[in-house]
Scaffold this motif. Structure first.
Motif, mmCIF file in Angstrom:
data_model
loop_
_atom_site.group_PDB
_atom_site.id
_atom_site.type_symbol
_atom_site.label_atom_id
_atom_site.label_comp_id
_atom_site.label_asym_id
_atom_site.label_seq_id
_atom_site.Cartn_x
_atom_site.Cartn_y
_atom_site.Cartn_z
ATOM 1 N N ARG A 198 0.827 -1.207 0.000
ATOM 2 C CA ARG A 198 0.000 0.000 0.000
ATOM 3 C C ARG A 198 0.859 1.253 0.000
ATOM 4 O O ARG A 198 1.795 1.388 0.766
ATOM 5 C CB ARG A 198 -0.933 0.006 1.199
ATOM 6 C CG ARG A 198 -1.902 1.164 1.174
ATOM 7 C CD ARG A 198 -2.909 1.090 2.280
ATOM 8 N NE ARG A 198 -3.750 -0.091 2.230
ATOM 9 C CZ ARG A 198 -4.759 -0.271 1.383
ATOM 10 N NH1 ARG A 198 -5.031 0.653 0.502
ATOM 11 N NH2 ARG A 198 -5.481 -1.359 1.417
ATOM 12 N N LEU A 243 -3.454 5.655 -1.177
ATOM 13 C CA LEU A 243 -4.653 5.000 -1.703
ATOM 14 C C LEU A 243 -4.341 3.965 -2.779
ATOM 15 O O LEU A 243 -5.209 3.203 -3.179
ATOM 16 C CB LEU A 243 -5.626 6.042 -2.256
ATOM 17 C CG LEU A 243 -6.182 7.033 -1.245
ATOM 18 C CD1 LEU A 243 -7.137 7.997 -1.934
ATOM 19 C CD2 LEU A 243 -6.870 6.340 -0.098
ATOM 20 N N SER A 251 -3.210 2.081 -9.422
ATOM 21 C CA SER A 251 -3.107 3.441 -9.938
ATOM 22 C C SER A 251 -1.814 3.587 -10.736
ATOM 23 O O SER A 251 -0.814 2.938 -10.428
ATOM 24 C CB SER A 251 -3.115 4.439 -8.770
ATOM 25 O OG SER A 251 -2.994 5.755 -9.229
ATOM 26 N N VAL A 284 -3.749 8.422 -8.018
ATOM 27 C CA VAL A 284 -4.866 8.508 -7.083
ATOM 28 C C VAL A 284 -4.494 9.386 -5.881
ATOM 29 O O VAL A 284 -5.321 10.147 -5.379
ATOM 30 C CB VAL A 284 -5.349 7.104 -6.645
ATOM 31 C CG1 VAL A 284 -4.312 6.383 -5.823
ATOM 32 C CG2 VAL A 284 -6.663 7.193 -5.910
ATOM 33 N N ASN A 285 -3.241 9.325 -5.438
ATOM 34 C CA ASN A 285 -2.800 10.157 -4.320
ATOM 35 C C ASN A 285 -2.682 11.622 -4.726
ATOM 36 O O ASN A 285 -3.018 12.520 -3.956
ATOM 37 C CB ASN A 285 -1.470 9.646 -3.770
ATOM 38 C CG ASN A 285 -1.599 8.271 -3.161
ATOM 39 O OD1 ASN A 285 -2.643 7.906 -2.634
ATOM 40 N ND2 ASN A 285 -0.540 7.486 -3.237
ATOM 41 N N LEU A 292 -6.205 13.003 -4.816
ATOM 42 C CA LEU A 292 -6.702 13.271 -3.471
ATOM 43 C C LEU A 292 -6.119 14.588 -2.953
ATOM 44 O O LEU A 292 -6.847 15.434 -2.424
ATOM 45 C CB LEU A 292 -6.340 12.125 -2.518
ATOM 46 C CG LEU A 292 -6.690 12.371 -1.051
ATOM 47 C CD1 LEU A 292 -8.207 12.426 -0.847
ATOM 48 C CD2 LEU A 292 -6.064 11.311 -0.169
ATOM 49 N N CYS A 347 -10.837 10.093 4.281
ATOM 50 C CA CYS A 347 -10.568 8.680 3.999
ATOM 51 C C CYS A 347 -11.182 7.784 5.067
ATOM 52 O O CYS A 347 -11.723 6.722 4.752
ATOM 53 C CB CYS A 347 -9.063 8.439 3.891
ATOM 54 S SG CYS A 347 -8.346 9.123 2.379
ATOM 55 N N LEU A 368 -11.829 4.325 3.365
ATOM 56 C CA LEU A 368 -10.687 4.177 2.472
ATOM 57 C C LEU A 368 -9.430 4.030 3.312
ATOM 58 O O LEU A 368 -9.407 4.411 4.477
ATOM 59 C CB LEU A 368 -10.549 5.419 1.576
ATOM 60 C CG LEU A 368 -11.653 5.666 0.562
ATOM 61 C CD1 LEU A 368 -11.509 7.049 -0.056
ATOM 62 C CD2 LEU A 368 -11.615 4.603 -0.514
ATOM 63 N N PRO A 408 -4.548 8.373 3.669
ATOM 64 C CA PRO A 408 -3.855 9.042 2.565
ATOM 65 C C PRO A 408 -2.352 8.814 2.679
ATOM 66 O O PRO A 408 -1.861 8.312 3.693
ATOM 67 C CB PRO A 408 -4.221 10.515 2.761
ATOM 68 C CG PRO A 408 -4.568 10.647 4.189
ATOM 69 C CD PRO A 408 -5.135 9.318 4.604
#
Length: 105
Positions: A25, A28, A48, A57-58, A61, A79, A84, A87
């Motif tokens: 991870r 996101l 992503s 995606v980050n 955001l 989030c 989710l 972040p």
């Protein structure tokens, strides 16, 4: 999703497992592993694409939070409320990317 997946090695769609690699991870973005239990092959891909050494995606955001004049704390709350993952830890690094783009334009 399983109805849309088939193994790229044996074309089977019956024994497909879609697994999230939690250790991969990055904010996101996460690595998704597709495992075929028919031929025992697997493949993985990130959820992503990367732009400017950051996952898209980050960046989106961060841009969204900046657009509503909010920062990392608001992103963590958002989030959490949306169920989710947290972040990116280096949220402020994304801000500096936007600042550099604005300075150069």
């Amino acid at each position: 999703m399983k109805n849309l997946l088939c193994c790229k090695y044996c074309c089977s769609s019956e024994k497909i497992e879609l697994r999230e690699d939690l250790k991969s991870r990055r904010g996101l973005a996460v690595s998704l592993e597709i495992i075929c239990h028919n031929c025992e092959e697997s493949t993985s891909t990130m959820s992503s694409k990367i732009s400017n050494k950051c996952y898209d995606v980050n960046l989106r955001l961060t841009y969204g939070m900046r657009a509503i004049v909010k920062g990392g704390a608001a992103a963590r709350i958002f989030c959490g409320l949306m169920n989710l993952p947290p972040p990116p830890a280096k949220f402020e690094r994304h801000n500096s990317l936007f600042l550099n783009v604005l300075k150069n334009n």
